[in-house]
Design a protein around this motif. Structure first.
Motif, PDB file in Angstrom:
ATOM      1  N   ARG A 119       0.839  -1.208   0.000  1.00 31.99           N
ATOM      2  CA  ARG A 119       0.000   0.000   0.000  1.00 31.99           C
ATOM      3  C   ARG A 119       0.873   1.256   0.000  1.00 31.99           C
ATOM      4  N   SER A 120       1.917   1.269   0.842  1.00 32.44           N
ATOM      5  CA  SER A 120       2.833   2.409   0.893  1.00 32.44           C
ATOM      6  C   SER A 120       3.559   2.596  -0.435  1.00 32.44           C
ATOM      7  N   TRP A 121       3.928   1.485  -1.077  1.00 31.87           N
ATOM      8  CA  TRP A 121       4.599   1.532  -2.382  1.00 31.87           C
ATOM      9  C   TRP A 121       3.694   2.261  -3.382  1.00 31.87           C
ATOM     10  N   ILE A 122       2.408   1.913  -3.367  1.00 30.68           N
ATOM     11  CA  ILE A 122       1.451   2.564  -4.272  1.00 30.68           C
ATOM     12  C   ILE A 122       1.307   4.047  -3.925  1.00 30.68           C
ATOM     13  N   GLU A 123       1.147   4.344  -2.632  1.00 25.50           N
ATOM     14  CA  GLU A 123       0.975   5.736  -2.209  1.00 25.50           C
ATOM     15  C   GLU A 123       2.190   6.593  -2.570  1.00 25.50           C
ATOM     16  N   ASP A 124       3.373   6.003  -2.517  1.00 25.79           N
ATOM     17  CA  ASP A 124       4.607   6.738  -2.819  1.00 25.79           C
ATOM     18  C   ASP A 124       4.931   6.789  -4.308  1.00 25.79           C
ATOM     19  N   PHE A 125       4.264   5.974  -5.111  1.00 21.72           N
ATOM     20  CA  PHE A 125       4.569   5.859  -6.533  1.00 21.72           C
ATOM     21  C   PHE A 125       4.672   7.212  -7.253  1.00 21.72           C
ATOM     22  N   PRO A 126       3.702   8.134  -7.073  1.00 23.47           N
ATOM     23  CA  PRO A 126       3.796   9.418  -7.793  1.00 23.47           C
ATOM     24  C   PRO A 126       5.054  10.222  -7.453  1.00 23.47           C
ATOM     25  N   LYS A 127       5.605  10.026  -6.257  1.00 22.57           N
ATOM     26  CA  LYS A 127       6.798  10.774  -5.836  1.00 22.57           C
ATOM     27  C   LYS A 127       8.094  10.013  -6.100  1.00 22.57           C
ATOM     28  N   THR A 128       8.054   8.679  -5.970  1.00 19.72           N
ATOM     29  CA  THR A 128       9.305   7.912  -6.019  1.00 19.72           C
ATOM     30  C   THR A 128       9.558   7.227  -7.357  1.00 19.72           C
ATOM     31  N   GLN A 129       8.535   6.882  -8.098  1.00 18.21           N
ATOM     32  CA  GLN A 129       8.706   6.132  -9.337  1.00 18.21           C
ATOM     33  C   GLN A 129       8.367   6.945 -10.587  1.00 18.21           C
ATOM     34  N   LEU A 130       7.239   7.631 -10.553  1.00 19.86           N
ATOM     35  CA  LEU A 130       6.753   8.335 -11.741  1.00 19.86           C
ATOM     36  C   LEU A 130       7.719   9.399 -12.262  1.00 19.86           C
ATOM     37  N   PRO A 131       8.379  10.184 -11.415  1.00 21.04           N
ATOM     38  CA  PRO A 131       9.315  11.174 -11.969  1.00 21.04           C
ATOM     39  C   PRO A 131      10.444  10.520 -12.784  1.00 21.04           C
ATOM     40  N   ARG A 132      10.996   9.408 -12.298  1.00 18.45           N
ATOM     41  CA  ARG A 132      12.061   8.725 -13.048  1.00 18.45           C
ATOM     42  C   ARG A 132      11.510   8.118 -14.337  1.00 18.45           C
ATOM     43  N   MET A 133      10.307   7.559 -14.277  1.00 17.40           N
ATOM     44  CA  MET A 133       9.675   7.038 -15.497  1.00 17.40           C
ATOM     45  C   MET A 133       9.538   8.145 -16.534  1.00 17.40           C
ATOM     46  N   ASN A 134       9.081   9.308 -16.085  1.00 12.50           N
ATOM     47  CA  ASN A 134       8.911  10.437 -17.001  1.00 12.50           C
ATOM     48  C   ASN A 134      10.241  10.872 -17.609  1.00 12.50           C
ATOM     49  N   GLU A 135      11.308  10.863 -16.815  1.00 13.43           N
ATOM     50  CA  GLU A 135      12.637  11.197 -17.343  1.00 13.43           C
ATOM     51  C   GLU A 135      13.051  10.201 -18.428  1.00 13.43           C
ATOM     52  N   LEU A 136      12.872   8.923 -18.136  1.00 12.84           N
ATOM     53  CA  LEU A 136      13.247   7.891 -19.108  1.00 12.84           C
ATOM     54  C   LEU A 136      12.410   8.016 -20.384  1.00 12.84           C
ATOM     55  N   LEU A 137      11.126   8.232 -20.221  1.00 19.78           N
ATOM     56  CA  LEU A 137      10.258   8.374 -21.399  1.00 19.78           C
ATOM     57  C   LEU A 137      10.673   9.589 -22.226  1.00 19.78           C
ATOM     58  N   ALA A 138      11.022  10.674 -21.567  1.00 23.05           N
ATOM     59  CA  ALA A 138      11.464  11.868 -22.294  1.00 23.05           C
ATOM     60  C   ALA A 138      12.722  11.572 -23.102  1.00 23.05           C
ATOM     61  N   ALA A 139      13.606  10.771 -22.543  1.00 23.01           N
ATOM     62  CA  ALA A 139      14.851  10.433 -23.241  1.00 23.01           C
ATOM     63  C   ALA A 139      14.609   9.566 -24.476  1.00 23.01           C
ATOM     64  N   PHE A 140      13.494   8.838 -24.497  1.00 28.23           N
ATOM     65  CA  PHE A 140      13.210   7.929 -25.610  1.00 28.23           C
ATOM     66  C   PHE A 140      12.083   8.408 -26.517  1.00 28.23           C
ATOM     67  N   ARG A 141      11.588   9.617 -26.299  1.00 27.45           N
ATOM     68  CA  ARG A 141      10.406  10.067 -27.044  1.00 27.45           C
ATOM     69  C   ARG A 141      10.638  10.201 -28.547  1.00 27.45           C
ATOM     70  N   GLU A 142      11.881  10.369 -28.980  1.00 22.10           N
ATOM     71  CA  GLU A 142      12.172  10.507 -30.408  1.00 22.10           C
ATOM     72  C   GLU A 142      12.080   9.180 -31.155  1.00 22.10           C
ATOM     73  N   LYS A 143      12.348   8.073 -30.487  1.00 19.97           N
ATOM     74  CA  LYS A 143      12.385   6.780 -31.162  1.00 19.97           C
ATOM     75  C   LYS A 143      11.248   5.843 -30.762  1.00 19.97           C
ATOM     76  N   THR A 144      10.425   6.260 -29.821  1.00 20.67           N
ATOM     77  CA  THR A 144       9.388   5.391 -29.277  1.00 20.67           C
ATOM     78  C   THR A 144       8.056   6.116 -29.258  1.00 20.67           C
ATOM     79  N   THR A 145       6.995   5.422 -29.642  1.00 16.37           N
ATOM     80  CA  THR A 145       5.651   5.976 -29.504  1.00 16.37           C
ATOM     81  C   THR A 145       5.238   5.828 -28.048  1.00 16.37           C
ATOM     82  N   ILE A 146       4.898   6.933 -27.416  1.00 13.46           N
ATOM     83  CA  ILE A 146       4.503   6.923 -26.012  1.00 13.46           C
ATOM     84  C   ILE A 146       3.059   7.377 -25.919  1.00 13.46           C
ATOM     85  N   ILE A 147       2.235   6.510 -25.370  1.00 13.34           N
ATOM     86  CA  ILE A 147       0.810   6.792 -25.232  1.00 13.34           C
ATOM     87  C   ILE A 147       0.483   6.784 -23.746  1.00 13.34           C
ATOM     88  N   ARG A 148      -0.003   7.909 -23.254  1.00  8.40           N
ATOM     89  CA  ARG A 148      -0.309   8.070 -21.826  1.00  8.40           C
ATOM     90  C   ARG A 148      -1.818   8.185 -21.670  1.00  8.40           C
TER      91      ARG A 148
END
Length: 171
Positions: A119-148
């Motif tokens: 439950r804590s993992w889920i509650e923390d996801f927007p602060k601990t996981q999502l920012p890094r995911m967004n960074e990685l997706l930004a780095a690959f946006r030129e070669k990958t189709t990203i659908i949110r």
């Protein structure tokens, strides 16, 4: 769309969406939770996980369901499409709680309680996981189709439109 990853907060419905996409496309489906977790609720080693993931990534076509941030860059390097289920935290918490006691093909056991650590993992996801995911997706946006998607309705509508367009191609 030959090599797809489905990511997002636990409880968002990644596995459900990945299954629907698998049924619509016929692409082989792999659940990372099925690789990482053993039926006795232990995990394999990171090295075993990486080897299994590498074998999947060598295949020409696949859908990979799961976050596993440590290996996300490896998957992004090989995928052509990413689906990010970016849903409200409350929906993810409700969904994770609602599936307790239900057998799921993406997990090797049935959860019997809403584990406080999970439950804590889920509650923390927007602060601990999502920012890094967004960074990685930004780095690959030129070669990958990203659908949110921001809601299950958006995801369902996209899938219905995609299936309809595909039918039109074959008529």
């Amino acid at each position: 769309m030959e090599r797809v990853i489905v990511i997002g907060c636990p409880g968002a419905g990644k596995s459900t969406f990945a299954r629907a996409l698998h049924q619509a496309t016929g692409l082989p489906l792999c659940y990372l939770d099925r690789i990482w977790h053993k039926p006795d609720r232990t995990e394999i080693s990171p090295e075993e996980f990486d080897a299994a993931l590498s074998n999947i990534l060598k295949q020409p076509r696949w859908i990979i369901d799961g976050n596993y941030l440590r290996t996300m860059e490896m998957r992004l390097e090989r995928c052509d499409t990413v689906f990010l289920l970016d849903y409200p935290l409350e929906l993810c918490l409700e969904s994770a709680a609602a599936r307790i006691g239900t057998a799921r093909e993406d997990m090797p056991w049935v959860e019997t309680e809403f584990d406080p650590e999970f439950r804590s993992w889920i509650e923390d996801f927007p602060k601990t996981q999502l920012p890094r995911m967004n960074e990685l997706l930004a780095a690959f946006r030129e070669k990958t189709t990203i659908i949110r998607f921001h809601s299950r309705q958006e995801a369902a509508a996209w899938l219905a439109e995609w299936e309809q367009a595909r039918k039109g191609e074959h008529e």
